[in-house]
Design an enzyme around this catalytic site. Structure first.
Site, mmCIF file in Angstrom:
data_model
loop_
_atom_site.group_PDB
_atom_site.id
_atom_site.type_symbol
_atom_site.label_atom_id
_atom_site.label_comp_id
_atom_site.label_asym_id
_atom_site.label_seq_id
_atom_site.Cartn_x
_atom_site.Cartn_y
_atom_site.Cartn_z
ATOM 1 N N SER A 1 4.332 2.208 8.319
ATOM 2 C CA SER A 1 3.954 1.189 7.329
ATOM 3 C C SER A 1 5.184 0.623 6.620
ATOM 4 O O SER A 1 6.097 1.353 6.255
ATOM 5 C CB SER A 1 3.020 1.789 6.281
ATOM 6 O OG SER A 1 1.807 2.185 6.846
ATOM 7 N N GLY A 2 5.164 -0.674 6.417
ATOM 8 C CA GLY A 2 6.256 -1.303 5.677
ATOM 9 C C GLY A 2 7.411 -1.759 6.527
ATOM 10 O O GLY A 2 8.264 -2.526 6.071
ATOM 11 N N ASP B 1 -0.499 -7.656 1.353
ATOM 12 C CA ASP B 1 0.097 -6.318 1.416
ATOM 13 C C ASP B 1 1.615 -6.404 1.522
ATOM 14 O O ASP B 1 2.203 -6.206 2.587
ATOM 15 C CB ASP B 1 -0.497 -5.565 2.615
ATOM 16 C CG ASP B 1 -0.136 -4.087 2.618
ATOM 17 O OD1 ASP B 1 0.375 -3.600 1.593
ATOM 18 O OD2 ASP B 1 -0.377 -3.417 3.643
ATOM 19 N N HIS C 1 0.818 -1.218 0.000
ATOM 20 C CA HIS C 1 0.000 0.000 0.000
ATOM 21 C C HIS C 1 0.854 1.271 0.000
ATOM 22 O O HIS C 1 0.368 2.345 -0.334
ATOM 23 C CB HIS C 1 -0.989 0.005 1.170
ATOM 24 C CG HIS C 1 -0.382 0.298 2.489
ATOM 25 N ND1 HIS C 1 -0.032 -0.675 3.395
ATOM 26 C CD2 HIS C 1 -0.048 1.467 3.073
ATOM 27 C CE1 HIS C 1 0.479 -0.111 4.474
ATOM 28 N NE2 HIS C 1 0.482 1.191 4.300
#
Length: 263
Positions: A207-208, A113, A65
């Protein structure tokens, strides 16, 4: 702190909503997490940020994402960073990055994801930049496991920011907790994580980043419910090992498909 995502029931802690820090965590000793990567994602006039981690000198894992945007993207990967507000001598900045999103990635429920980034220049492995191991395809992190998440995300839900890497300790939770909170939770490909007391979490900008359990990256910061610190969903890396290995072989053979950035 970590780039852990907070979203609505179906809303990722998308990095472009604002980079944040880990909530309830603390600053790490500089360069003690040498596998961490900081992603600068430029999309026209917009710039967003995510976390990632080095698994091979030419490959970084992150959340799909983070790069799921329309238009041409330019991604800069920064390795060896602690304070991202200036260019430290330890930093390696790699531009013109290509990437491969999992073919079954879906914005709905953030299924699959995961994204693998191919670095144009191989990272120079040294005391500031190192790789982290990922689990085997049959390696399953168990409920109750104590893990850590690091990043440069928000340190509070009101948007306070930090420039230095922070880390928070989180526990792998019972799957039924996430099954109740997230109707699209998939136990094979996701991990339910959080702090029982709801005082510690990853948040926007994290995120990530990796969920590290016993020195292995078992998860990737994916999403959560907007306005809630508990629980959070991480992508389960072990489920995707066959796909990761396949892409790494293609990297080695220079067979990486054209990424959206090269359109």
């Amino acid at each position: 702190m970590l780039l852990l995502l907070l979203l609505t029931s179906a809303f990722v802690l998308v990095p472009w909503t604002g980079a944040g820090r880990i909530i309830g965590g603390c600053e790490v000793e500089p360069h003690s997490r040498p596998y961490m990567a900081y992603l600068i994602i430029e999309n026209g006039v917009e710039t967003s940020f995510c976390g990632g981690f080095l698994i091979r000198p030419d490959a970084v894992l992150s959340a799909a994402h983070c790069v799921d945007k329309k238009g041409k993207l330019n991604i800069t990967v920064i390795l060896g960073a602690h304070n991202i507000s200036y260019q430290e001598e330890s930093q390696q900045r790699i531009q013109d990055t290509q990437w491969v999103i999992h073919p079954k990635y879906s914005r709905v429920g953030f299924k699959n994801d995961i994204v693998l980034l191919k670095l144009k220049e191989k990272a120079r492995i040294n005391e500031y930049v190192e790789m982290i191991s990922i689990p085997m395809s049959n390696e399953y992190v168990r409920q109750g496991a104590e893990c850590e998440v690091a990043g440069w995300g928000q340190t509070s839900m009101t948007g306070n920011r930090t420039n230095v890497m922070r880390e928070v300790e989180l526990k792998v939770q019972k799957e039924k907790i996430c099954q109740k909170a997230f109707p699209k939770y998939q136990r094979q490909s996701m991990i339910c994580v959080g702090d029982d007391y709801g005082k510690k979490s990853s948040y926007k900008g994290d995120s990530g980043g990796p969920l590290v359990c016993k020195q292995k990256a078992h998860g990737i910061v994916s999403y959560g419910r907007k306005g809630h610190l508990f629980p959070k969903i991480f992508t389960r890396i072990s489920y995707f090992v066959p796909w990761i290995r396949e892409q790494l072989r293609k990297f080695a053979l220079q067979e990486l498909p054209d990424s959206p950035s090269s359109d």
